[in-house]
Every structure is written in C-alpha cells, then in structure tokens.
Design an enzyme around this catalytic site. Sequence first.
Site, PDB file in Angstrom:
ATOM      1  N   ARG A  90      29.624  38.202  34.196  1.00  0.00           N
ATOM      2  CA  ARG A  90      30.873  37.438  34.233  1.00  0.00           C
ATOM      3  C   ARG A  90      30.715  36.180  35.076  1.00  0.00           C
ATOM      4  O   ARG A  90      31.196  35.108  34.700  1.00  0.00           O
ATOM      5  CB  ARG A  90      32.003  38.304  34.802  1.00  0.00           C
ATOM      6  CG  ARG A  90      33.308  37.549  34.977  1.00  0.00           C
ATOM      7  CD  ARG A  90      34.407  38.429  35.532  1.00  0.00           C
ATOM      8  NE  ARG A  90      35.641  37.673  35.690  1.00  0.00           N
ATOM      9  CZ  ARG A  90      36.823  38.224  35.941  1.00  0.00           C
ATOM     10  NH1 ARG A  90      36.931  39.526  36.062  1.00  0.00           N
ATOM     11  NH2 ARG A  90      37.895  37.474  36.068  1.00  0.00           N
ATOM     12  N   ASN A 145      37.740  42.719  26.617  1.00  0.00           N
ATOM     13  CA  ASN A 145      37.783  41.297  26.278  1.00  0.00           C
ATOM     14  C   ASN A 145      36.470  40.824  25.659  1.00  0.00           C
ATOM     15  O   ASN A 145      35.418  41.377  25.952  1.00  0.00           O
ATOM     16  CB  ASN A 145      38.070  40.479  27.551  1.00  0.00           C
ATOM     17  CG  ASN A 145      39.529  40.490  27.919  1.00  0.00           C
ATOM     18  OD1 ASN A 145      40.393  40.376  27.064  1.00  0.00           O
ATOM     19  ND2 ASN A 145      39.808  40.620  29.211  1.00  0.00           N
ATOM     20  N   CYS A 165      46.584  43.944  25.202  1.00  0.00           N
ATOM     21  CA  CYS A 165      46.459  43.024  26.333  1.00  0.00           C
ATOM     22  C   CYS A 165      47.703  43.195  27.207  1.00  0.00           C
ATOM     23  O   CYS A 165      48.752  43.617  26.726  1.00  0.00           O
ATOM     24  CB  CYS A 165      46.359  41.583  25.833  1.00  0.00           C
ATOM     25  SG  CYS A 165      46.185  40.332  27.123  1.00  0.00           S
ATOM     26  N   HIS A 195      45.168  35.875  24.406  1.00  0.00           N
ATOM     27  CA  HIS A 195      44.956  34.838  25.421  1.00  0.00           C
ATOM     28  C   HIS A 195      45.242  33.439  24.889  1.00  0.00           C
ATOM     29  O   HIS A 195      44.743  32.446  25.409  1.00  0.00           O
ATOM     30  CB  HIS A 195      43.544  34.920  26.006  1.00  0.00           C
ATOM     31  CG  HIS A 195      43.354  36.124  26.875  1.00  0.00           C
ATOM     32  ND1 HIS A 195      42.221  36.346  27.608  1.00  0.00           N
ATOM     33  CD2 HIS A 195      44.174  37.179  27.131  1.00  0.00           C
ATOM     34  CE1 HIS A 195      42.343  37.490  28.285  1.00  0.00           C
ATOM     35  NE2 HIS A 195      43.534  38.005  27.995  1.00  0.00           N
ATOM     36  N   TYR A 242      46.901  31.579  30.150  1.00  0.00           N
ATOM     37  CA  TYR A 242      45.613  31.127  29.624  1.00  0.00           C
ATOM     38  C   TYR A 242      45.707  29.751  28.968  1.00  0.00           C
ATOM     39  O   TYR A 242      44.690  29.117  28.704  1.00  0.00           O
ATOM     40  CB  TYR A 242      45.052  32.148  28.626  1.00  0.00           C
ATOM     41  CG  TYR A 242      44.608  33.412  29.313  1.00  0.00           C
ATOM     42  CD1 TYR A 242      43.336  33.522  29.874  1.00  0.00           C
ATOM     43  CD2 TYR A 242      45.465  34.500  29.430  1.00  0.00           C
ATOM     44  CE1 TYR A 242      42.932  34.671  30.520  1.00  0.00           C
ATOM     45  CE2 TYR A 242      45.070  35.661  30.086  1.00  0.00           C
ATOM     46  CZ  TYR A 242      43.802  35.732  30.629  1.00  0.00           C
ATOM     47  OH  TYR A 242      43.414  36.873  31.296  1.00  0.00           O
TER      48      TYR A 242
END
Length: 424
Positions: A90, A145, A165, A195, A242
């Site tokens: 990540r 995700n 989500c 998102h 987002y």
Amino acid sequence: MKLTVVGGGSTYTPELVDGIAGRRTSLAVDEIVLVDPDAERLAVVGAFSQRLLEHAGHPARVRTTSDLDEGVDGASAVLLQLRVGGQAARAQDETFPLVCDCVGQETTGAGGLAKALRTVPVVLDIADRVRAVAGEDTWIVNFTNPVGIVTRALLQAGHRAVGLCNVAITFQRWTSALLGVDPESVRLEHVGLNHLTWERGVFVNGVDRLPELLAHHAEALAEHIGVPAPLMRRLGMVPSYYLKYFYDHDDVVEKQKSSPPRAEVVAAVEKELLDLYGDVNVVTKPEQLAQRGGAYYSEAAVQLVHALTGGTGAEQHVVNVRNGRTLPFLPEDAVIEVPAAVTSQGARALPVEPLEPSISGLIAHVTAYEHLALDAAVHGGRDRVADALLAHPLVGQHAIADRLADELVSRNRDFLPWAKGRGA
C-alpha cells in the site's frame, strides 16, 4: 449459521465481530471462522474476537485457520477483506504515482490499478475454492478494494457475489446526526461507482432533506469530505470524500509530497491495535479502531449478510451490483454502487433518476478505465496496464501512462507472474 472471514487476521475483524455481537437477535451466527495465512496475527485477533463475543453475552464461537478449504466448508456467507502485499505494498501504491505528479491513492489512479492487479487473481482463486467447497449457494460479500473492480471480476466469473463499501453508511450516520434524526430513518439517493459516488437526495420519512443540509450544514460536511462547501451547493449534491482526488487533484498531490503516506499512519495504528488485542484484560472494541478506517463497516456488513441469508422480504442496501439497465449510458455488465433491493436471491439495483451531465461523464470515463483494469488484472501484460492508465481521468497522457506502467510493473513483479523476469 457459519460465517467465514477471509483476511480474518485484519485489524478490521473485531469491528465486524462487534457488529455481530450487537445483532444477536437478527443474525443467528453460531460460528465465525477467521482465515488468514499470518498465524501470529490470526491468533491475536481470533482470541480478542472471542472475548468480544463473550463479554457481549453472544453464544457464537470463533475458530481460526490458515486452511481456506477448512474455513469455508459449510459457510453460509464468506466475507473477503484481504490486502495482498500488506501495508508495504500500500505504501508503494501511495507514493510511486507522485513521481509523475499523479495522485497516490490505494483505490484510484495508478495506485488503485496496482492494487487491482495484485488482488483480482488472488480473489478469483479464493472464490473458486469457495464455490467448490462450500457450494454454489454460498454468498461472497466483497469488502476488498478496489471493491468495484474486484466485484466485477467475481460476477464476470459467475460467482454469487455482492460488493460492499462503508461510504454510504458513514454518510447516513453523519447526516442523521446533523439533522437530529434516527439513522435508520434516512434513505440516500446514492449513485455512482465504488469510491466515485454522490448523494443526490437524503430522504427522512419520504422528505428530501438534502437542500437543508446544503443550506445549513455544507461547511460541516466539507470538513469530513474535503470538497469545498460552495462546490457542493453549486452541484446540488454531496460528493464522497474520494472525489477530492478528482476535484482538487493538484492540491492533493502537493500535500501528499510533503506528508507521510497513509499506509505509514495505518501501520502504526495497526501495531497499537494488535498490542491492545493481545491484552487479555481488553474485552471491548478499542477507541483506536476508529482511526483504522472503515467506520460502520460492521453495521453495513452484518445488515447485508442478514438480508442475503435470512432476511424477511426485500431490504434496501447500498451495494456494488451489476448495472443492468439502471444507468443506461454504461454497459450492462458494469458494476455500480447504488441502493438495491436485497433478498436471499441476491441484490437488484433500484431505479435511478437520469443523471446530471456534471457526473455522468466522469462515471462513464472511470467505468471504461475499470473495464481495462480488469482486463489487465485477468490477462496481464505491460501494455494492458498502460492502456488502463491512459484511460484513467487522473492520468490520461500517454507518456505519463507509459512511465507509470513501467514503474508499477517493476514494483509489483513479485505479485504478477507474467511480469517476472521483465526489465526495469
């Protein structure tokens, strides 16, 4: 009822278990199986999860295993919440796009594509085992995700899956507090892709309170969302947090260049949480879990699993589901995030009023990217990666797409079999 959590060693897991403990009468879970390859984390999280249930007086038992087949055998529902590559991967996703002045984020842009490429093949392998071992009727609830792309991969492969989500339920909780009403009385006109969503209506007992929210509470919402209040009022809707990566891209990039990646912050929170989980005197959900992200995940997940496995009649939930003809400007096999009627037969998107051009174009643009991203994740190939990046509205220039593709492939070779042996 047996519920299996793949990625059960995640620090999210106690959030989910806490939600189950609080819904004893509506979700009759008697066994929760946590599956994870990290035995050390799994032991800590599993023991703490059992203490949560016992403290709440819930009779369910927690089991842990690293054997996927054992974990899913006999499960009524399987929740996927895995992170291929962990926080280290990540951190790479959140930093390498910055070399091209592109946003570094783990679910959108080049970072989101990197995560999709690592994740989709693993999730499809897991889903094949779920179908083979647990049977065709077992529901897969995907919280992994990028949820939209991963869920589309599952549906495309014929799996019985729904994507979830926490953005919608988080907004429901925020707005109900601002309006001073019971959260369960709030129904959202929530539309878009995972998102990439907007709230076009906030209905309380059938009355749309969104104009009131925008008139009197836009500044408070702006603090949470990172999108200016005047812009929300001009749009006449509330974007998800987002959307700041799209509406304020360059400013976000400049801030990211001088700040530690979110992965570092989360890694520190995770260490603190695991220390707390390991303390046998801790028997309730720590406050620090709120810093981990995924607020209200437990409530959304438990409510959805209840609807899919034992609910009475159709329940309305915001989920990631096949488009069909709901948004007529998108392909029928696209996965959208909208309110849906959910029963034991699955989720069916509810009708949506025609979308404003101010958002439909961006939705179509990102949907095209997601199609190419899934193609790259399933079939591999550096040029497919570059094509997906070129189609993304946060990249969109061929020289940048090519440079990011090479960087992405180089950094993820260990997770991409087709990329092994390639040059830098």
